[in-house]
Design a protein around this motif. Structure first.
Motif, PDB file in Angstrom:
ATOM      1  N   TYR A 130       3.048   9.394  -6.583  1.00 42.09           N
ATOM      2  CA  TYR A 130       3.681  10.714  -6.684  1.00 42.09           C
ATOM      3  C   TYR A 130       4.899  10.707  -7.608  1.00 42.09           C
ATOM      4  N   THR A 131       5.672   9.648  -7.600  1.00 44.08           N
ATOM      5  CA  THR A 131       6.914   9.641  -8.383  1.00 44.08           C
ATOM      6  C   THR A 131       6.702   9.238  -9.835  1.00 44.08           C
ATOM      7  N   GLY A 132       5.598   8.527 -10.122  1.00 43.55           N
ATOM      8  CA  GLY A 132       5.422   7.973 -11.455  1.00 43.55           C
ATOM      9  C   GLY A 132       5.984   6.573 -11.517  1.00 43.55           C
TER      10      GLY A 132
ATOM     11  N   GLY B 177      13.300   3.539  -7.380  1.00 43.18           N
ATOM     12  CA  GLY B 177      12.049   3.275  -6.678  1.00 43.18           C
ATOM     13  C   GLY B 177      12.162   2.166  -5.653  1.00 43.18           C
ATOM     14  N   CYS B 178      13.092   1.242  -5.874  1.00 37.90           N
ATOM     15  CA  CYS B 178      13.307   0.173  -4.888  1.00 37.90           C
ATOM     16  C   CYS B 178      13.755   0.761  -3.562  1.00 37.90           C
TER      17      CYS B 178
ATOM     18  N   ILE C  81       0.834  -1.204   0.000  1.00 35.31           N
ATOM     19  CA  ILE C  81       0.000   0.000   0.000  1.00 35.31           C
ATOM     20  C   ILE C  81       0.872   1.259   0.000  1.00 35.31           C
ATOM     21  N   ILE C  82       1.875   1.288   0.887  1.00 36.11           N
ATOM     22  CA  ILE C  82       2.761   2.455   0.973  1.00 36.11           C
ATOM     23  C   ILE C  82       3.583   2.593  -0.306  1.00 36.11           C
ATOM     24  N   THR C  83       4.038   1.484  -0.842  1.00 40.82           N
ATOM     25  CA  THR C  83       4.789   1.518  -2.105  1.00 40.82           C
ATOM     26  C   THR C  83       3.943   2.134  -3.205  1.00 40.82           C
TER      27      THR C  83
ATOM     28  N   GLY D 150      11.250   0.773  -0.488  1.00 41.17           N
ATOM     29  CA  GLY D 150      11.952   0.899   0.786  1.00 41.17           C
ATOM     30  C   GLY D 150      11.058   1.502   1.849  1.00 41.17           C
ATOM     31  N   ALA D 151      10.287   2.530   1.451  1.00 36.73           N
ATOM     32  CA  ALA D 151       9.332   3.136   2.384  1.00 36.73           C
ATOM     33  C   ALA D 151       8.260   2.127   2.777  1.00 36.73           C
TER      34      ALA D 151
END
Length: 439
Positions: free
Chosen positions: A314-316, A323-324, A306-308, A329-330
């Motif tokens: 936002y980043t696309g 992104g990893c 979900i967080i990913t 990571g987040a």
């Protein structure tokens, strides 16, 4: 429009065989070839956006003994891919198809065009064969076939078009991302209340799939052999197997296998297999150090996805930032903190800690070296969680860190979509110079 956690998993999480960029290219070719009355293939031409080009340039393609390249991926999809398998399109490729693809590429019958100014994921494939011309277009998602045509006649009904854009031009992914952006961290966590048995079984399947890749990487040491090397260092007593190292070993060994072209699928997250490895495996690694019910581990992995997805909104889908590291990571650090009994404040702190640590990691394409980045992301995800649980939290006065976790993740998106456009071009130019250099 209201979504549930089931929708997030359905849209954002799926098995993928091989790196998703060359796989998407192969899917485009396979989809186009499926339209030809005779399966004769004379020539292929593809047009791709800069990030698809960057990520498909050097990574090994599964089942080919180390072959790489966008032209090769396209030829393989055309010669032996099954488009109905979507992101596992290359599972049907055999030695005969590989040989035919190699011959086709050597003969110069596959042309790759870089759409330098294209924004967002875009793959257009035109296949000529037997006097016919077939075309497919993929946008937004790696398996989102939005149009098919044969001899300039649009194909309206096809099993390959389930994710096609709606008439108003707004895709289901765009709707989901807009909905996600409106949620708070509290609301994102509350989505876990909707997990049912079907969702939990699906999340467990993702664990099983990614563990198979990790196991292969540990046993055989393919690619750079990062995971197996770290395991050997543990056995030699040179490093200790703690939470951080266990997470690094598991994530990097799976990346070693995946990036070297091992013919095993990964459970992806937000359109990336490596995101899936990062979002899932550090949480699995931490479980062995805790006395927790496995059902809680599955919930933590659900939160990670979900967080990913939230950060990627936002980043696309593809960008200059790894992104990893910052998205998956987040997700992983949020899941680990949740698994350790952390509160919303602890999860928020962990996300900010990880962002401060890894926001500068660039994406310079998919390749064997990604195993090093996954090792870093996995270990940092554990560390960020532990620090937050011990009261270590980066202040909002620091750099791009926001007052809230939501603002922090928004800032990552701003950095990516506005601040690093020229960085992305520069990375690609460096890669292209290497590719065409005589040195």
């Amino acid at each position: 429009m209201e979504f549930r956690v089931k929708d997030i998993l359905k849209i954002q999480v799926a098995p993928a065989l091989g790196c998703t960029e060359p796989v998407a290219i192969a899917l485009g070719s396979a989809a186009a070839v499926s339209l030809l009355p005779e399966k004769r293939i004379d020539a292929i031409e593809i047009w791709v956006d800069p990030n698809i080009y960057k990520n498909g340039l050097a990574v090994s393609i599964p089942g080919t003994d180390g072959l790489s390249g966008l032209d090769m991926a396209s030829a393989l999809g055309a010669m032996g891919g099954d488009p109905k398998l979507r992101l596992e399109v290359l599972d049907s490729v055999d030695e005969t198809a590989v040989t035919a693809a190699i011959e086709m590429v050597k003969a110069g019958r596959v042309k790759v065009n870089l759409l330098r100014d294209q924004v967002g994921l875009h793959i257009r494939t035109v296949v000529n064969g037997g006097g016919h011309t077939a075309e497919s277009v993929i946008t937004g998602l790696h398996d989102n076939v939005v149009s098919l045509s044969l001899d300039d006649q649009e194909i309206v009904e096809s099993d390959l078009l389930p994710h096609a854009a709606e008439k108003n031009g707004t895709s289901r992914l765009a709707e989901l991302e807009a909905w996600l952006k409106a949620l708070t961290l509290d609301q994102l966590i509350e989505l876990l209340d909707d997990l049912d048995d079907e969702d939990r079984n699906f999340l467990q399947a993702g664990v099983d799939v990614n563990l198979r890749l990790a196991d292969y990487g540990l046993k055989h040491g393919p690619g750079l052999g990062v995971g197996r090397t770290m395991e050997r260092l543990v056995r030699q007593g040179l490093i200790k197997r703690d939470m951080l190292v266990a997470a690094r070993i598991l994530a990097s060994s799976a990346a070693d296998a995946r990036m070297s072209g091992v013919k095993l699928p990964a459970m992806s997250s937000a359109g990336s297999g490596n995101h899936g490895l990062t979002a899932i495996l550090p949480i699995v690694a931490v479980e062995e150090f805790l006395s927790v019910d496995h059902a809680l581990v599955i919930e933590a992995i659900g939160l990670s996805h979900i967080i990913t997805a939230y950060v990627k909104a936002y980043t696309g889908r593809l960008s200059a930032i790894c992104g990893c590291s910052v998205a998956a990571g987040a997700g992983a650090t949020a899941g680990i903190t949740y698994l350790m009994g952390g509160t919303k404040q602890h999860i928020a702190g962990a996300i900010k800690n990880l962002t401060e640590d890894l926001a500068g990691v660039i994406c310079d394409g998919a390749k064997g070296g990604c195993a090093l980045k996954l090792a870093t992301a996995a270990g940092t995800a554990v560390q960020a969680a532990l620090f937050s649980l011990q009261g270590v939290n980066v202040s909002f006065t620091d750099g791009i860190i926001g007052r809230s976790p939501e603002d922090t993740m928004k800032n990552i998106g701003t950095l990516t979509t506005q601040g690093m456009i020229e960085t992305d071009r520069t990375i690609l130019n460096i890669m292209l110079e290497k590719q065409f250099s005589d040195v």
